[in-house]
Write an enzyme that holds these catalytic residues in place. Structure first.
Site, short mmCIF file in Angstrom:
data_model
loop_
_atom_site.label_atom_id
_atom_site.label_comp_id
_atom_site.label_asym_id
_atom_site.label_seq_id
_atom_site.Cartn_x
_atom_site.Cartn_y
_atom_site.Cartn_z
N ARG A 63 -1.03 -62.10 -54.08
CA ARG A 63 0.00 -61.16 -53.63
C ARG A 63 0.86 -61.73 -52.51
NH1 ARG A 63 -4.35 -58.08 -55.06
NH2 ARG A 63 -5.17 -58.12 -52.95
N GLU A 100 -17.61 -62.12 -47.74
CA GLU A 100 -18.73 -61.23 -47.43
C GLU A 100 -20.01 -61.78 -48.11
OE1 GLU A 100 -17.58 -57.30 -48.37
OE2 GLU A 100 -19.42 -56.43 -47.59
P1 AMP Z 1 -9.56 -61.34 -45.41
O1 AMP Z 1 -9.77 -62.79 -45.67
O2 AMP Z 1 -10.83 -60.57 -45.25
O3 AMP Z 1 -8.59 -61.10 -44.25
O4 AMP Z 1 -8.90 -60.71 -46.71
C1 AMP Z 1 -7.55 -60.86 -46.96
C2 AMP Z 1 -7.28 -61.14 -48.40
O5 AMP Z 1 -8.04 -60.27 -49.26
C3 AMP Z 1 -5.82 -60.88 -48.73
O6 AMP Z 1 -5.39 -61.94 -49.57
C4 AMP Z 1 -5.79 -59.54 -49.41
O7 AMP Z 1 -4.96 -59.59 -50.55
C5 AMP Z 1 -7.23 -59.26 -49.82
N1 AMP Z 1 -7.74 -57.98 -49.29
C6 AMP Z 1 -8.79 -57.84 -48.46
N2 AMP Z 1 -9.07 -56.55 -48.21
C7 AMP Z 1 -8.14 -55.85 -48.89
C8 AMP Z 1 -7.87 -54.44 -49.05
N3 AMP Z 1 -8.62 -53.50 -48.43
N4 AMP Z 1 -6.84 -54.07 -49.82
C9 AMP Z 1 -6.08 -55.01 -50.45
N5 AMP Z 1 -6.27 -56.33 -50.35
C10 AMP Z 1 -7.30 -56.76 -49.59
#
Ligand code: AMP
Length: 175
Positions: A63, A100
Site C-alpha cells: 500500500r 509479532e
Molecule cells: P509495523 O511494521 O508494525 O509498523 O506495520 C506496518 C505495516 O503493516 C504497514 O506496511 C501496514 O500496511 C501494515 N499494518 C500494520 N498494522 C496495520 C493495521 N492495523 N491496519 C492496516 N495496516 C497495518
C-alpha cells in the site's frame, strides 16, 4: 488525537475493520480513501508537503506503493520500490526484521539509490515501526540520505514512533 482540518475529510473515509486479518487486529482499510478523489488527493498532498528536499520517493510494498507513486508523479520525482522477498529481478540489498511471530524482509535493487540521493520514505500505516525501520536501514545501505518518512496513518497506541526515534517521521493522521 486531533486531525488537522485539511485531513478531516480523508480521515472520515478510513474504514476500521475489527479482527482482520486475525483476531485482535483493528485493520485500517484505506481503500475507501483511494476510491474518493478528494480524500486521496488530500492525503497525497499532505504527504508530499513533507518531502524536505527529497529528489526521489521510496514506497514500501504494497500500500505504500500507491501513495509513493502518486507523490512522485505529481512532483516530477522518481520512484523506488522496497519489496517483499523474491520479487525484484536484479541484485538487491536486503534487511530482515521481526514481526509479532517470525521474520520478514524488505529488498531494494542495489542500483536504485546512491549517496547523491535524498529520499522520502512512504508507507500507509505506522504500527509497531518495524517496517519503516527496515526501510530506513535499506536506504542507509546505499549511502543515500533519508530526508523524511511519511505515513498516512499512525496508530499511536503501538508506540512505533519510540522505535523510530533516530529517524524523522511525519504522520498525516494520528489515531
Ligand atoms: P509495523 O511494521 O508494525 O509498523 O506495520 C506496518 C505495516 O503493516 C504497514 O506496511 C501496514 O500496511 C501494515 N499494518 C500494520 N498494522 C496495520 C493495521 N492495523 N491496519 C492496516 N495496516 C497495518
Amino acid at each position: 488525537m486531533t486531525t488537522p482540518k485539511h485531513l478531516e475529510y480523508a480521515h472520515s473515509r478510513i474504514s476500521n475493520v475489527p479482527d482482520f486479518p486475525k483476531p485482535g487486529i483493528l485493520f485500517k482499510d484505506i481503500t475507501p480513501v483511494l476510491q474518493d478523489p478528494r480524500a486521496f488527493n488530500d492525503a497525497v498532498e499532505d504527504l508530499a508537503s513533507h518531502l524536505n528536499g527529497a529528489n526521489i520517493v521510496a514506497g514500501i510494498e504494497s500500500r505504500g506503493f500507491i501513495f509513493a507513486a502518486a507523490i512522485a508523479a505529481k512532483n516530477n520525482l522518481g520512484l523506488v520500490l522496497l519489496r517483499k522477498p523474491g520479487k525484484l529481478p536484479r541484485e538487491t540489498h536486503v534487511v530482515q526484521y521481526q514481526l509479532e511471530y517470525g521474520f520478514d524482509s524488505l529488498e531494494m535493487h542495489q542500483d536504485a539509490l546512491d549517496k547523491n540521493d535524498s529520499v522520502l520514505l512512504i508507507d500507509d500505516v505506522l504500527a509497531t515501526g518495524g517496517t519503516l525501520l527496515a526501510g530506513s536501514e535499506l536506504i542507509a545501505k546505499t549511502g543515500a540520505k533519508l530526508t523524511n518518512c511519511a505515513v498516512f496513518i499512525e496508530i499511536s497506541a503501538l508506540n512505533g514512533r519510540n522505535r523510530l526515534s533516530s529517524i524523522p517521521v511525519h504522520s498525516s493522521i494520528i489515531v
